[in-house]
Every structure is written in C-alpha cells, then in structure tokens.
Design a protein around this motif. Structure first.
Motif, short mmCIF file in Angstrom:
data_model
loop_
_atom_site.label_atom_id
_atom_site.label_comp_id
_atom_site.label_asym_id
_atom_site.label_seq_id
_atom_site.Cartn_x
_atom_site.Cartn_y
_atom_site.Cartn_z
N THR A 2 18.82 11.17 10.34
CA THR A 2 17.56 10.51 9.78
C THR A 2 17.29 11.63 8.27
O THR A 2 15.81 12.83 8.82
CB THR A 2 16.34 9.85 11.04
N ARG A 5 11.35 10.78 4.62
CA ARG A 5 10.94 9.75 4.06
C ARG A 5 11.21 9.85 2.73
O ARG A 5 11.42 8.53 0.94
CB ARG A 5 9.46 9.55 4.13
N ARG A 8 14.35 9.96 1.59
CA ARG A 8 15.67 8.91 1.57
C ARG A 8 15.00 7.95 0.74
O ARG A 8 16.03 7.29 0.76
CB ARG A 8 15.04 8.09 3.33
N GLU A 33 19.43 -0.84 0.65
CA GLU A 33 18.39 -0.70 2.15
C GLU A 33 17.01 -0.58 2.03
O GLU A 33 16.52 0.03 0.61
CB GLU A 33 18.66 1.00 3.08
N PRO A 34 16.40 -1.14 2.87
CA PRO A 34 14.88 -1.97 2.82
C PRO A 34 14.27 -0.33 3.19
O PRO A 34 14.60 0.21 4.05
CB PRO A 34 14.28 -3.03 4.04
N TYR A 35 13.31 0.27 2.58
CA TYR A 35 12.36 1.68 3.34
C TYR A 35 11.81 1.08 4.12
O TYR A 35 11.55 2.56 5.27
CB TYR A 35 12.05 1.89 1.68
N ALA A 36 11.20 0.36 4.83
CA ALA A 36 10.15 -0.09 4.87
C ALA A 36 10.15 -1.70 5.58
O ALA A 36 10.46 -2.31 5.01
CB ALA A 36 8.71 0.27 5.00
N ALA A 40 10.88 -3.74 13.38
CA ALA A 40 12.15 -3.22 12.76
C ALA A 40 13.36 -3.38 13.48
O ALA A 40 14.38 -4.33 13.57
CB ALA A 40 11.88 -2.23 11.82
N LEU A 52 19.94 -3.76 10.55
CA LEU A 52 19.37 -2.35 9.10
C LEU A 52 19.39 -1.25 10.33
O LEU A 52 19.74 -1.17 10.97
CB LEU A 52 18.13 -3.19 10.01
N VAL A 56 14.54 2.84 9.32
CA VAL A 56 14.25 1.80 8.92
C VAL A 56 12.66 2.59 8.72
O VAL A 56 12.49 1.41 10.13
CB VAL A 56 14.49 0.79 8.26
#
Length: 271
Positions: A2, A5, A8, A33-36, A40, A52, A56
């Motif tokens: 990962t 933040r 990404r 891709e959604p950030y948040a 989730a 997802l 995220v």
C-alpha cells in the motif's frame, strides 16, 4: 504494497472521497479509484463487484461519515447521494461536492444511475469510459434477455430475509424492478413499498403469490425455518420453484444492476 496516502493520490491523479456506495461503484466503472469511501470494508462484503482496491481509506458510516477525517484528507471532490447522509451544505466547505439523486419520488433509480454516471464522467473528463461502460451495460442486458427466451414467463418474487420471519420484498421503485423491466421479466410484487422500492412483510406475502417463482437473495432462510411445515407448505417451495442468488447491492447504481441481471439470468436458465 500500500502506497502512502499522498503518493497514492498523486499516482491516480485524483483525491476523491465517496460517501455512497452507488457512486463509489460508478467511479470504479469509470476506471478511477476512490481515495476514500465510507464503510469501505463492508462495501467489499455487500457490493462485491466492482472490487474496491485495498488501501482505500475508510471514512466511517455512510449515514454520518467522520467529518474530521474527511477534512484532513483535503479531497478534491466529494461524491454523495442527495437526500441521504451528510447534507451537501455541510460538505461544500470541505471540498466541491456532487450530491446526485438516486432514490426519489420519480421511483426510477436505474434512470438516475445512468444520469449520475454521465454527470460524474463529465466532471472528471471520463466521457469515453462512460460511453464504453454504458455500451457494455446495454450489451450485457440484451444478451441476458436473449438467454432467457426459453424462460416460462412465471412472475418473480424477489426477497431477502430481514430476520427469521420477516422479508424485504422488492417491487416498483427498486433497482431490481428496473432491471426486471429491462430484461422483460414480470414481478409478482406490485405494492409501492417504501422510498427504496421494497416492502417488509411476513411469510404470508409469499403464500399470497402462489404462482410466483421465489428468488431469494443470500443469505437464505434459517435452518429452523427450512425444516418447518410452514415453509414446506408454501406453494413455490412445495413445487420446487425457488432459486437462490448471491448477494448484490440493493441500493446500487449501474454496476450493481448489471451484477444482479447477470446472477439472476444464470439462476433462471437453470430453474
């Protein structure tokens, strides 16, 4: 692995926070891709597809997200459902907000899902992706409809168990009803139901529709009910007119509609 933040967000070129799963799956359908996203981890269990990605950020409850976390993420855009959860007026000071309708008095969620896809695509300059997804969606439903030409035409009663004795039954105003209409399938349930297009009733609702084919969305009835005389006396059960399908998101947008159509089509081909 990962990514941190910031890297990404930079890698995907977007810092978009999504407070509603219908618009999260729509964003993924546009290859963003959604950030948040709110809840989730639960999205992965209930919506399932489109998947997802790991990493995220979870923003808390859909009904009321973690506003402090949302502020700290400094999103470029917030996507939410109009009329549900945090009001757009409370989100606008944090970031530009698109509050898009889905379940309204018009009771045509699939139509509004299509409009929402187009609005998001135009906002993010993803019109080619929207065109490609819409074409695949229309082609997919047409193929499923063709595959069901030999179906006996029996109306469907689509239910999900709320508990041991109560059912949510999907009818007019639901996403599932819109899909049935597109597939040329009849619904046995004609009651208006609630804002989201479903009614909550007891097992007697199944018995009141003796000619229907029963479609149960997993998880199915509890073992104690399956072995009971009450369950065995239901006409659809007695005559082996019951199919069980995988979970699909009831309150979703176009990706959930396509998932439901695909799963249902396969189940009915073998019914």
């Amino acid at each position: 692995m990962t990514m941190p933040r910031r890297s990404r967000a930079e890698a995907f070129g977007r810092r978009i926070a999504v407070l509603d799963w219908a618009w999260a799956e729509t964003l993924l359908a546009l290859d963003i891709e959604p950030y948040a996203v709110t809840e989730a981890s639960l999205y992965r269990e209930r919506v399932v597809s489109p998947r997802l990605p790991d990493g995220v950020i979870d923003l808390g409850l859909r009904s009321w997200p973690n506003m402090e976390l949302l502020k700290s993420l400094r999103p470029e855009l917030i996507l939410t459902q109009a009329g549900y959860g945090a009001a757009a007026s409370s989100l606008d000071p944090i970031a530009p907000t698109l509050a898009l309708p889905l379940f309204t008095p018009e009771r045509r969620p699939l139509k509004l899902a299509e409009a929402g896809l187009r609005t998001i695509a135009e906002r993010l300059a993803r019109e080619p992706q929207a065109d490609a997804f819409t074409a695949a969606f229309d082609r997919g439903l047409a193929e499923i409809r063709d595959s069901l030409r030999s179906y006996d035409g029996r109306p469907l009663l689509i239910v999900k168990f709320a508990d041991d004795r109560l059912l949510d039954i999907y009818g007019p105003g639901s996403l599932f009803q819109d899909v049935l209409d597109r597939l040329g399938l009849a619904s046995a349930w004609t009651e208006a139901g609630n804002h989201w297009g479903f009614s909550t009733s007891g097992l007697d609702a199944i018995a009141r529709n003796p000619d229907a084919r029963l479609v149960i969305i997993e998880p199915g009835p509890p073992e104690t009910l399956l072995g009971s005389d009450l369950w065995k006396a239901i006409p659809a059960v007695r005559e082996n007119r019951v199919v069980t399908i995988e979970p699909t998101w009831v309150f979703g947008a176009m990706p959930s509609a396509l998932r439901f159509a695909t799963i249902l089509g396969k189940a009915l081909q073998s019914a």
